[in-house]
Design a protein around this motif. Structure first.
Motif, mmCIF file in Angstrom:
data_model
loop_
_atom_site.group_PDB
_atom_site.id
_atom_site.type_symbol
_atom_site.label_atom_id
_atom_site.label_comp_id
_atom_site.label_asym_id
_atom_site.label_seq_id
_atom_site.Cartn_x
_atom_site.Cartn_y
_atom_site.Cartn_z
ATOM 1 N N GLU A 169 0.820 -1.205 0.000
ATOM 2 C CA GLU A 169 0.000 0.000 0.000
ATOM 3 C C GLU A 169 0.860 1.264 0.000
ATOM 4 O OE1 GLU A 169 -3.289 0.036 2.673
ATOM 5 O OE2 GLU A 169 -4.141 -1.793 1.823
ATOM 6 N N VAL A 170 1.991 1.214 0.681
ATOM 7 C CA VAL A 170 2.926 2.336 0.622
ATOM 8 C C VAL A 170 3.433 2.505 -0.808
ATOM 9 C CG1 VAL A 170 5.186 3.178 1.370
ATOM 10 C CG2 VAL A 170 3.613 2.198 3.046
ATOM 11 N N ASP A 171 3.769 1.413 -1.460
ATOM 12 C CA ASP A 171 4.217 1.478 -2.859
ATOM 13 C C ASP A 171 3.122 2.058 -3.755
ATOM 14 O OD1 ASP A 171 6.709 0.467 -2.287
ATOM 15 O OD2 ASP A 171 6.221 -1.595 -2.853
ATOM 16 N N ASP A 172 1.862 1.662 -3.491
ATOM 17 C CA ASP A 172 0.741 2.165 -4.288
ATOM 18 C C ASP A 172 0.605 3.679 -4.152
ATOM 19 O OD1 ASP A 172 0.104 -0.376 -5.147
ATOM 20 O OD2 ASP A 172 -1.532 -0.662 -3.709
ATOM 21 N N LEU A 173 0.685 4.181 -2.912
ATOM 22 C CA LEU A 173 0.534 5.622 -2.715
ATOM 23 C C LEU A 173 1.706 6.375 -3.330
ATOM 24 C CD1 LEU A 173 -0.884 8.076 -1.657
ATOM 25 C CD2 LEU A 173 0.081 7.634 0.617
ATOM 26 N N LYS A 174 2.909 5.846 -3.201
ATOM 27 C CA LYS A 174 4.056 6.499 -3.830
ATOM 28 C C LYS A 174 3.890 6.553 -5.347
ATOM 29 C CE LYS A 174 7.543 5.528 -0.275
ATOM 30 N NZ LYS A 174 8.802 4.812 0.050
ATOM 31 N N SER A 175 3.329 5.499 -5.922
ATOM 32 C CA SER A 175 3.074 5.484 -7.367
ATOM 33 C C SER A 175 2.027 6.530 -7.740
ATOM 34 C CB SER A 175 2.604 4.098 -7.808
ATOM 35 O OG SER A 175 3.628 3.139 -7.635
ATOM 36 N N ALA A 176 0.997 6.682 -6.889
ATOM 37 C CA ALA A 176 -0.036 7.684 -7.152
ATOM 38 C C ALA A 176 0.558 9.090 -7.088
ATOM 39 C CB ALA A 176 -1.169 7.539 -6.140
ATOM 40 N N ILE A 177 1.444 9.314 -6.143
ATOM 41 C CA ILE A 177 2.103 10.626 -6.034
ATOM 42 C C ILE A 177 2.961 10.893 -7.260
ATOM 43 C CG2 ILE A 177 3.805 11.957 -4.729
ATOM 44 C CD1 ILE A 177 2.793 10.448 -2.207
ATOM 45 N N GLN A 178 3.689 9.888 -7.710
ATOM 46 C CA GLN A 178 4.504 10.046 -8.914
ATOM 47 C C GLN A 178 3.634 10.321 -10.136
ATOM 48 O OE1 GLN A 178 7.824 10.319 -9.254
ATOM 49 N NE2 GLN A 178 7.844 10.276 -7.009
ATOM 50 N N PHE A 179 2.446 9.708 -10.165
ATOM 51 C CA PHE A 179 1.528 9.925 -11.283
ATOM 52 C C PHE A 179 1.088 11.385 -11.357
ATOM 53 C CE2 PHE A 179 -2.943 10.277 -12.620
ATOM 54 C CZ PHE A 179 -2.822 9.891 -13.943
ATOM 55 N N VAL A 180 0.682 11.964 -10.221
ATOM 56 C CA VAL A 180 0.230 13.363 -10.266
ATOM 57 C C VAL A 180 1.399 14.302 -10.563
ATOM 58 C CG1 VAL A 180 -1.742 12.919 -8.764
ATOM 59 C CG2 VAL A 180 0.393 13.684 -7.751
ATOM 60 N N LYS A 181 2.587 13.949 -10.108
ATOM 61 C CA LYS A 181 3.764 14.763 -10.442
ATOM 62 C C LYS A 181 4.040 14.708 -11.937
ATOM 63 C CE LYS A 181 7.367 14.499 -7.713
ATOM 64 N NZ LYS A 181 8.420 13.900 -6.856
#
Length: 227
Positions: A52-64
């Protein structure tokens, strides 16, 4: 704004996130809600804290990658822990409701059936049946249940330097929320001086009967700290 839902929930979060996301949008923010792996519309997977931490980090990278440079996080319940663990200096601020900021020891036999506890012992995971629109089963890895007890508050909170708003209820009918509130009160010493703890009188862990107050507190915080 990137929003992280709670344990075995989904991007709607029992309607909470729809209401909050609409309020944030009206205040001028772009909002991303998503399902953690193994939840909602995401692909099948066993739930673990690490994933889940990996998922949120991926979501943050997506918006960036879409050009957003001012990013805030919203996390509810377990999602709050995921936000704290995913923090980097790119995060401007975060709001955490029903926050999980220190170790919690749950008696899982009160939450799961004898058959599920047997499955956990024999197979290392628990299968939860759901009647939701998107998903009929959720699989929780045994490590996820252990991770609730393996939280070191100073280590978790001291690395978060942005302003954090933590929101709890204090309903005497909700022992879990009272225990979470107690832990957050102890943890405020480790957060930045601009961080705050707000208590919604009478609210339970779900906040479903106090969503207007939750919405107003969260929106005003983002307006003040994301500008």
């Amino acid at each position: 704004m990137v929003m992280a839902h709670g344990f075995t929930s989904d991007k709607n979060s029992n309607g909470r996130f729809n209401i909050l996301a609409n309020a944030f949008t009206k205040a001028g923010f772009s909002v991303l809600t998503f399902d953690f792996s193994g939840c909602g519309e995401s692909d099948d997977d066993r739930l673990t804290l690490e994933k889940e931490v990996d998922d949120l980090k991926s979501a943050i990278q997506f918006v960036k990658s879409r050009g957003y440079q001012t990013i805030g996080l919203y996390g509810h319940s377990l999602g709050s822990l995921i936000c704290l663990k995913s923090y980097t200096s790119d995060i401007k601020t975060m709001v955490l409701s029903g926050a999980l900021t220190n170790a919690m020891k749950y008696d899982w036999e009160q939450y799961f059936t004898k058959e599920q506890m047997k499955e956990l012992k024999e197979k290392g995971y628990i299968t939860i049946q759901r009647t939701g629109t998107w998903r009929h089963t959720i699989v929780v890895d045994k490590q996820m249940l252990r991770d609730f007890e393996d939280i070191r508050q100073p280590e978790l909170l001291q690395r978060v330097t942005c302003p954090v708003l933590i929101i709890h209820g204090n309903s005497k009918k909700d022992e879990e929320e009272l225990l979470l509130l107690e832990r957050s009160q102890q943890g405020m010493q480790y957060l930045s001086k601009d961080s705050r703890l707000k208590v919604i009188d009478g609210a339970t862990h779900s906040f479903l009967e106090h969503l207007e107050i939750l919405k107003d507190l969260s929106t005003r915080w983002y307006v003040n700290h994301m500008s």
